[in-house]
Design a protein around this motif. Structure first.
Motif, PDB file in Angstrom:
ATOM      1  N   HIS A   1       0.855  -1.262   0.049  1.00  0.00           N
ATOM      2  CA  HIS A   1      -0.110  -0.063   0.051  1.00  0.00           C
ATOM      3  C   HIS A   1       0.717   1.365   0.108  1.00  0.00           C
ATOM      4  N   ILE A   2       0.539   2.108  -1.022  1.00  0.00           N
ATOM      5  CA  ILE A   2       1.382   3.482  -1.097  1.00  0.00           C
ATOM      6  C   ILE A   2       0.695   4.325   0.047  1.00  0.00           C
TER       7      ILE A   2
ATOM      8  N   THR B   1       2.361   7.623   0.216  1.00  0.00           N
ATOM      9  CA  THR B   1       2.405   8.846  -0.113  1.00  0.00           C
ATOM     10  C   THR B   1       1.513   9.419  -1.124  1.00  0.00           C
TER      11      THR B   1
ATOM     12  N   ASP C   1       2.110   9.245  -5.042  1.00  0.00           N
ATOM     13  CA  ASP C   1       2.555   7.898  -5.650  1.00  0.00           C
ATOM     14  C   ASP C   1       1.127   7.158  -5.748  1.00  0.00           C
TER      15      ASP C   1
ATOM     16  N   GLY D   1      -4.964   2.186  -2.632  1.00  0.00           N
ATOM     17  CA  GLY D   1      -3.587   2.499  -2.930  1.00  0.00           C
ATOM     18  C   GLY D   1      -2.894   1.117  -2.931  1.00  0.00           C
TER      19      GLY D   1
ATOM     20  N   LEU E   1       9.216  -1.160  -7.614  1.00  0.00           N
ATOM     21  CA  LEU E   1       7.812  -0.377  -7.548  1.00  0.00           C
ATOM     22  C   LEU E   1       7.208   0.084  -9.058  1.00  0.00           C
TER      23      LEU E   1
ATOM     24  N   ARG F   1       5.572   5.676 -11.788  1.00  0.00           N
ATOM     25  CA  ARG F   1       4.475   6.757 -11.521  1.00  0.00           C
ATOM     26  C   ARG F   1       3.335   7.092 -12.665  1.00  0.00           C
TER      27      ARG F   1
ATOM     28  N   SER G   1       9.028   7.762  -1.574  1.00  0.00           N
ATOM     29  CA  SER G   1       7.867   6.782  -1.683  1.00  0.00           C
ATOM     30  C   SER G   1       7.880   6.091  -0.377  1.00  0.00           C
TER      31      SER G   1
ATOM     32  N   VAL H   1       5.884   2.995   1.436  1.00  0.00           N
ATOM     33  CA  VAL H   1       4.974   1.946   1.049  1.00  0.00           C
ATOM     34  C   VAL H   1       4.856   0.937   2.306  1.00  0.00           C
TER      35      VAL H   1
END
Length: 126
Positions: A11-12, A14, A17, A25, A46, A49, A100, A102
């Motif tokens: 899960h992001i 930020t 991102d 996310g 990852l 973007r 980023s 995560v």
């Protein structure tokens, strides 16, 4: 020794991102270990973007850093890892383009680490 490649969902955290999809996310992440290149390093890739068409962003860092970060905050520079409750860990990746953050499930990271140690213990075929 064989290459270990494991796919995981993360899960992001930020805003910059966050993926376009409405899946909370979650993104696909590739965890990679190649003992032939460097038995002390792991790689996390990852997605780019710009979606699937953009190039993945990769960080290579110490396998020990990933393992230690599951128990206590650790890291300086480009990669930092810390536990987040009992079942998750947060990995913070820094680059010239930004940061980023995560969040992973611990069980995915632990499974990956176990596989890396098993791969490193395999004898070399001659």
């Amino acid at each position: 020794m064989s290459v270990v490649e494991q796919y995981a969902r993360a899960h992001i955290l930020t805003d910059a991102d966050l993926p376009d999809q409405d899946d909370g996310g979650a993104i696909p992440v590739v965890l990679r270990y190649d003992p032939e290149l460097d038995p002390s390093k792991v790689c996390v890739a990852l997605p780019g973007r710009g979606g699937r068409a953009s190039r993945a962003r990769e960080w290579t860092f110490s396998r020990a850093l990933l393992e230690q970060g599951l128990r206590a905050p650790t890291g300086t520079g480009e990669v930092r890892v810390w536990p987040c409750g009992r079942v998750q860990a947060v990995v913070e990746f820094h680059s010239p383009q930004g940061c980023s953050v995560v969040q992973f499930e611990n069980k995915a990271l632990i499974r990956f680490l176990r596989r890396t140690y098993a791969a490193a213990a395999q004898p070399v075929a001659h």
